[in-house]
Motif scaffolding. Structure first.
Motif, short mmCIF file in Angstrom:
data_model
loop_
_atom_site.label_atom_id
_atom_site.label_comp_id
_atom_site.label_asym_id
_atom_site.label_seq_id
_atom_site.Cartn_x
_atom_site.Cartn_y
_atom_site.Cartn_z
N PHE A 177 2.86 0.71 -10.33
CA PHE A 177 1.96 1.97 -9.30
C PHE A 177 0.11 1.07 -8.90
CE2 PHE A 177 5.40 3.96 -9.73
CZ PHE A 177 5.85 4.17 -9.14
N ILE A 183 1.06 -1.39 -0.15
CA ILE A 183 0.06 0.41 0.13
C ILE A 183 0.80 0.94 -0.02
CG2 ILE A 183 -1.39 0.95 1.21
CD1 ILE A 183 -2.72 -2.08 2.29
N GLN A 206 2.98 2.33 -1.80
CA GLN A 206 3.28 2.50 -2.99
C GLN A 206 2.95 3.73 -3.63
OE1 GLN A 206 4.03 -0.75 -6.09
NE2 GLN A 206 3.42 -1.23 -3.48
N ARG A 207 1.04 3.17 -3.16
CA ARG A 207 0.46 4.52 -3.32
C ARG A 207 0.78 5.80 -2.57
NH1 ARG A 207 -1.33 3.95 -8.27
NH2 ARG A 207 -2.28 5.68 -7.42
N VAL A 208 1.92 6.17 -1.69
CA VAL A 208 1.30 7.00 -0.82
C VAL A 208 2.81 8.30 -0.98
CG1 VAL A 208 2.19 8.08 1.65
CG2 VAL A 208 0.40 5.89 1.37
N LEU A 209 3.76 7.27 -1.59
CA LEU A 209 4.66 7.68 -2.41
C LEU A 209 4.73 8.33 -3.31
CD1 LEU A 209 8.18 6.53 -2.74
CD2 LEU A 209 7.28 5.59 -4.98
N PRO A 210 5.39 9.82 -3.16
CA PRO A 210 5.29 11.14 -4.04
C PRO A 210 6.08 10.55 -5.38
CG PRO A 210 5.76 11.84 -1.93
CD PRO A 210 5.79 10.51 -2.10
N PRO A 211 4.79 10.34 -6.28
CA PRO A 211 6.16 10.33 -7.41
C PRO A 211 7.49 10.84 -8.40
CG PRO A 211 4.30 10.87 -8.28
CD PRO A 211 3.86 10.50 -6.28
N ALA A 212 7.33 11.79 -7.56
CA ALA A 212 8.30 12.75 -8.11
C ALA A 212 9.41 12.75 -7.57
CB ALA A 212 7.91 14.48 -7.31
N ALA A 213 9.16 11.28 -6.53
CA ALA A 213 10.88 11.58 -6.10
C ALA A 213 11.47 9.98 -6.66
CB ALA A 213 10.23 10.51 -4.44
N ALA A 214 10.68 9.37 -7.89
CA ALA A 214 10.86 8.24 -7.91
C ALA A 214 10.88 9.00 -10.39
CB ALA A 214 9.54 7.10 -7.76
N VAL A 215 10.91 10.12 -10.37
CA VAL A 215 10.96 9.87 -11.90
C VAL A 215 11.85 10.38 -12.30
CG1 VAL A 215 10.59 12.60 -11.32
CG2 VAL A 215 9.07 11.45 -13.02
N VAL A 216 13.03 10.87 -11.25
CA VAL A 216 14.01 11.19 -12.13
C VAL A 216 14.63 9.93 -12.51
CG1 VAL A 216 16.38 12.23 -11.93
CG2 VAL A 216 14.54 13.53 -11.41
N PHE A 232 1.38 12.59 -15.10
CA PHE A 232 2.85 12.51 -14.42
C PHE A 232 3.93 12.06 -14.98
CE2 PHE A 232 6.25 12.34 -10.86
CZ PHE A 232 6.48 13.75 -10.98
N ASP A 234 -2.92 8.93 -15.55
CA ASP A 234 -1.50 8.74 -15.58
C ASP A 234 -1.46 9.76 -16.39
OD1 ASP A 234 0.74 9.16 -13.83
OD2 ASP A 234 1.23 8.53 -15.88
#
Lengths: 317, 281
Positions: free
Chosen positions: B155, B118, B120-130, B218, B216
């Protein structure tokens, strides 16, 4: 619980675990590494190649002396260099006015929209839990926003909040062009899309409260207000907390609405952390800044989630 | 409380509820109505824009927009990515949901594994995008549907795990045990007994996952260039001639209609799905 061959047990669970580990935890560690580096993307010329010039039929063009005409083409390669810079990027992010503004905006945005969503959702759940005509139909209409594409919703509200001659132009409010109003316009979109979700969850919870419990309470007191504060709200409390947690985590990601509704503007009035990070990474090529910025946000969200962690654990027995 | 007072109250509540419902429905309605108007009438229309009463509807905007290949490419890409990622998420996630419902894991315990999915749904995608951008470029799957499918599957997988886990928990275990007494293997009991009995929940989870992959923006905006999906296609409605509200309305509708229909179909499971299994609903 079935007594299970251990290997089969793992065969069931591991593919999903490995998939998710590889694609969320690994990138996170990479991102952590990037936040301590200065990433430079350079185009390096690795060599020069001569290739024949072709005419429109695909045959090589020839000079009058019969030799084939050629052109020189530089061979380029994108090289990425990582220079370790320690906490430099974090220092820059923390001291950057733009980041501070984005963090402040995101924070206020989350607080106000989640608060309004919870209150309005509770009110609507209360209303729909009464005996009303056409409840099923209205409920279906109410929940439509939940699944609507957020990016498209931004554009939809762009047409609705259009100040010159949109359907709300009669209000005379500069919804998108004024830096004081624009943040509220973005909140309005969030509230529009997610109040129905809060409403739906609370309604389900309200309908799950046994009738005789309420009836027993009505014997004690006639005041509906008292029944709400002393019976219903305490029963709903765990669910309200859970909804707050989910909504805060979700709305802190704020990106889609802004990308289509305000593009962070006017000025930087509606620039969220995600939006700023995106711009820094992919418009200004500053991967270190972006990673550091998003990591700080991740830490804040994680601290918030941890506050609720024990309660969350209980929910999944 | 006598009966007259009761029905009066019901009427009052109904009117308030209807008013709020209409306010919430208005933006979708306005967009729909806008897509049926000729450009000139975009802002001159009176009332709330009801076709045939406030204006003469036309399908001109729709036929104009759908005649361009971009619309077809975007629709095709969005559907393809959403369908394949949903299928992948089910193939990988379903056994995990079953494992978490039926077997006991000691280290880490079941509930922590569930919460980890679960989270993962809380994780801000901005942190994984780079990292995704860098890795995808290195692996040569930047701007491919394949790369996008991998990201989306990651996701949306929590949904199938938590929604169907709950359904597996509610199934009487005796059915699977009976099948195993009859000679079925463990995997057979899972595939032939547990999965068929959970089809409604699996279907609902699929609808929710499909919608999230479809919606999606982002990751799409970071990892896709030429292979655009619907959101990027919508953004194309703003060009050098300014915002073309009538085309935006059509494009918005194209993107939104399918999720709205799925939303109505999955209604019963939305609460469980979006609260990640915490509220049964």
């Amino acid at each position: 619980m079935i007594r299970w061959d251990k290997r089969i047990k793992l065969l069931f669970l591991l593919p999903a675990v490995i998939w998710v580990l590889a694609l969320t935890i690994a990138p996170l560690f990479f991102s952590l590494y990037l936040s301590f580096t200065d990433v430079k993307r350079e185009v390096v010329i690795t060599g020069v190649e001569e290739i024949p010039i072709l005419d429109k039929d695909g045959n090589p063009k020839t000079r009058s002396d019969g030799s084939i005409r050629t052109k020189k083409v530089k061979q380029k390669e994108l090289q990425i260099k990582y220079d370790w810079v320690g906490f430099k990027k974090y220092k820059r992010v923390v001291n950057d006015q733009e980041y501070q503004d984005a963090a402040k905006f995101t924070f206020i945005y989350v607080i106000i929209s989640v608060f309004v969503e919870i209150v309005l959702g509770l009110f609507l759940a209360f209303l729909f839990n009464r005996r009303i005509y056409g409840r099923g139909f209205m409920r279906s209409l109410m929940i439509l926003p939940i699944f609507a594409t957020p990016f498209a919703i931004g554009f939809m509200f762009f047409t609705i909040l259009f100040e010159v001659s949109g359907p709300l132009a009669w209000m005379g409010i500069p919804f998108l062009s004024n830096h004081n109003w624009a943040p509220f316009s973005v909140m309005l979109v969030d509230i529009w899309q997610w109040t129905p979700f809060c409403f739906l969850v609370f309604l389900a919870a309200l309908q799950g409260i046994p009738d005789d419990l309420i009836e027993a309470a009505t014997l004690d007191t006639k005041s509906a207000y008292k029944i709400w504060t002393s019976v219903i709200l305490p029963l709903l409390q765990p669910i309200i907390v859970l909804v707050i947690l989910l909504r805060v985590a979700e709305s802190a990601k704020l990106y889609d609405y802004i990308a289509s509704l305000t593009k962070g503007g006017p000025g930087t009035a509606t620039q969220s952390v995600s939006f700023l990070v995106f711009n820094k990474a992919f418009k200004m090529n500053d991967f270190g800044y972006a990673s550091a910025g998003s990591f700080l946000m991740l830490i804040v969200v994680m601290i918030f989630v941890m506050l609720f962690f024990t309660r969350l654990r209980k929910t999944y027995e | 409380m006598n009966r007259n007072q009761g029905s009066l109250l019901t009427s009052i509540y109904t009117i308030i509820a209807l008013g709020i419902t209409m306010i919430f429905f208005f933006p979708l309605w306005w967009s729909f109505s806008n897509s049926l108007r000729i450009p000139k009438e975009t802002f001159t229309v009176t009332g709330v824009g009801i076709p045939f009463i406030n204006f003469t509807p036309t399908l001109g905007n729709w036929t104009h927009q759908l005649s361009f290949p971009e619309a077809h490419i975007a629709l095709y890409n969005s559907s393809f990515i959403a369908v394949v990622s949903t299928a992948l998420a089910i193939i990988v996630g379903l056994p995990a949901a079953y494992a978490l419902a039926r077997f006991r894991f000691r280290f880490p315990p079941n509930k922590d594994i569930t919460i980890w999915f679960i989270s993962q749904r809380v994780l801000p995608p901005a942190a994984a995008v780079v990292p995704f951008f860098v890795l995808w470029n290195m692996l040569g799957i930047y701007d491919t549907k394949f790369g996008m499918i991998i990201v989306q599957t990651t996701f949306i997988m929590p949904f199938v795990v938590v929604i169907v886990r709950q359904t597996f928990l509610d199934l009487p275990i005796e059915l699977e045990e009976a099948a195993m007494v009859d000679g079925a293997t463990h995997i057979g009991a899972f595939l032939k007994v547990a999965v068929p009995l959970s089809v409604p929940a699996i279907a609902a989870a699929s609808l929710i996952m499909f919608t999230f992959a479809w919606n999606d923006y982002f990751f799409v905006s970071v990892l896709m260039m030429k292979n655009f999906t619907l959101p990027i296609y919508i953004a194309g409605g703003v060009d050098s001639r300014g915002v073309q509200f009538w085309f935006i309305a059509v494009r918005t509708m194209i993107a939104v209609i399918l999720p709205l229909i799925l939303c109505l179909l999955a209604q019963r499971y939305i609460v469980r799905g979006l609260t990640l299994g915490a509220v049964k609903g």
